[in-house]
Design a protein around this motif. Sequence first.
Motif, short mmCIF file in Angstrom:
data_model
loop_
_atom_site.label_atom_id
_atom_site.label_comp_id
_atom_site.label_asym_id
_atom_site.label_seq_id
_atom_site.Cartn_x
_atom_site.Cartn_y
_atom_site.Cartn_z
N ILE A 1 -2.23 -4.01 -17.37
CA ILE A 1 -2.01 -3.62 -15.88
C ILE A 1 -1.08 -4.30 -15.00
N HIS A 2 -1.12 -5.45 -15.13
CA HIS A 2 -0.13 -6.31 -14.47
C HIS A 2 1.24 -6.15 -14.80
N SER A 3 1.42 -5.36 -16.20
CA SER A 3 2.76 -5.01 -16.61
C SER A 3 3.36 -3.89 -16.10
N LEU A 4 2.57 -3.05 -15.49
CA LEU A 4 2.92 -1.59 -14.78
C LEU A 4 3.79 -2.03 -13.60
N THR A 5 5.27 -2.16 -13.87
CA THR A 5 5.92 -2.66 -12.79
C THR A 5 6.46 -1.48 -11.95
N TYR A 6 6.62 -0.27 -12.56
CA TYR A 6 7.26 0.86 -11.98
C TYR A 6 6.16 1.65 -11.28
N VAL A 7 4.79 1.55 -11.88
CA VAL A 7 3.79 2.08 -11.26
C VAL A 7 3.58 1.43 -9.86
N GLN A 8 3.61 -0.05 -9.84
CA GLN A 8 3.43 -0.98 -8.62
C GLN A 8 4.62 -0.39 -7.78
N GLN A 9 5.86 -0.11 -8.11
CA GLN A 9 6.71 0.01 -7.01
C GLN A 9 6.42 1.62 -6.49
N ILE A 10 5.84 2.47 -7.20
CA ILE A 10 5.43 3.89 -6.72
C ILE A 10 4.28 3.37 -5.62
N LEU A 11 3.46 2.64 -5.77
CA LEU A 11 2.35 2.30 -4.62
C LEU A 11 3.16 1.53 -3.57
N GLU A 12 4.04 0.69 -3.88
CA GLU A 12 4.63 0.18 -2.79
C GLU A 12 5.32 0.98 -1.55
N GLU A 13 6.18 1.70 -2.48
CA GLU A 13 7.18 2.89 -1.70
C GLU A 13 6.21 3.78 -1.11
N THR A 14 4.90 4.17 -1.47
CA THR A 14 3.95 5.24 -0.83
C THR A 14 3.57 4.48 0.30
N LEU A 15 3.12 3.14 0.47
CA LEU A 15 2.82 2.48 1.30
C LEU A 15 3.85 2.35 2.49
N ARG A 16 5.08 2.38 2.29
CA ARG A 16 6.05 2.34 3.11
C ARG A 16 6.13 3.64 3.93
N LEU A 17 5.93 4.75 3.10
CA LEU A 17 6.02 5.94 4.07
C LEU A 17 4.73 6.23 4.61
N TRP A 18 3.56 5.85 4.30
CA TRP A 18 2.41 6.09 4.68
C TRP A 18 1.54 4.89 4.44
N PRO A 19 2.04 3.86 5.65
CA PRO A 19 1.00 2.58 5.51
C PRO A 19 -0.45 2.88 6.04
N THR A 20 -1.21 2.27 5.13
CA THR A 20 -2.70 2.33 5.56
C THR A 20 -3.30 2.26 6.72
N ALA A 21 -2.49 1.22 7.48
CA ALA A 21 -2.96 1.00 8.81
C ALA A 21 -1.70 1.20 9.77
N PRO A 22 -1.39 2.33 10.10
CA PRO A 22 -0.10 2.69 10.83
C PRO A 22 0.44 2.07 11.92
N ALA A 23 -0.44 1.19 12.45
CA ALA A 23 0.10 0.59 13.78
C ALA A 23 -0.67 -0.62 14.16
N PHE A 24 -0.25 -1.59 14.64
CA PHE A 24 -0.89 -2.75 15.08
C PHE A 24 -0.59 -3.24 16.60
N THR A 25 -1.40 -3.91 17.53
CA THR A 25 -1.09 -4.45 18.88
C THR A 25 -0.95 -5.87 18.67
N ARG A 26 -0.02 -6.29 19.39
CA ARG A 26 0.32 -7.64 19.86
C ARG A 26 0.52 -7.98 21.36
N GLY A 27 0.23 -8.97 22.03
CA GLY A 27 0.38 -9.46 23.35
C GLY A 27 0.66 -10.87 23.55
#
Length: 298
Positions: A205-231
């Motif tokens: 499972i940890h050798s599936l590097t391209y599958v990992q890239q797919i997940l990372e690019e998906t999270l770039r376009l649609w991040p799981t938590a789409p915003a955060f706040t700082r002050g």
Amino acid sequence: ASMRAYVPDMVEMAQQLMETFERQSRAGRAIDIPAEMTKLTLDTIALCGFSYRFNSFSQEEQHPFVEAMVTVLTEQQNSVARPAALNKVMIGAKRRVDAASKVMNDIVSEIISSRRQAGPLQGREDLLEHMLHGVDKQTGESLPDENIRAQCLTFLVAGHETTSGLLSFATYYLMKNPQLAAKAQAEVDRVLGTDLSAPPTYEQIHSLTYVQQILEETLRLWPTAPAFTRGPKSEAGEVLGGKYFIPHGTGCMVALLAVQRDKSVWGADADEFNPDRFSPEAKEAHPVSAYFPFGTGA
């Protein structure tokens, strides 16, 4: 070591998902990907974390836990958009939330009580085992059931919904880009082999590097938590970029859907799905401040 121990349970749930897809496909039925991914992630977390089976794939309807969770989350979102005075008089909404919260708490309480009655697990450990029988090394104190229930709810709600969203969007992009899906399938066949009776191993499972890239690019376009706040921490406030004064107590929202699609960072094709952005070579060029796939963490 714990993640390695969870792999057989994860594989079992993935196999149930595939069998469900096959049944629905043979019957000529459309497949509701988000709904099925929700079943997958809820059942996987329950089995890996608590050795408890929701058996969602044997049910046509959503599990009562999911229905209750959606009710609570939807009302929380709606209440934020309403004036505080109006929320105070929304008696019906409060009753719905209270009833849904009770359903969720009762389900988790049943998981905990069932384990207590069954006693310690034999031959395996899960999160619930550690919470029930673990003690603080300094004080010797153990977690009360109320705290354990709250931890279980956090894992079930935050864990399964976020992951099912990621898997749903990843599936969407693979369906829209068959050439990328073929590349991913070729990697899976190369790493796992084509013998479907041989379950994937932790190392594979940890050798599936391209599958990992797919997940990372998906999270770039649609991040799981789409915003955060700082002050500002400083009582005097802060000046951002030498230009914008932010008073103490004023929050600033960081919209990750904009940050992670910023063309000045990601290129002219920033709105397009391209897993090669996350190849080992390309990742080295990413500014750390431009990628927050899970709110403020990796």
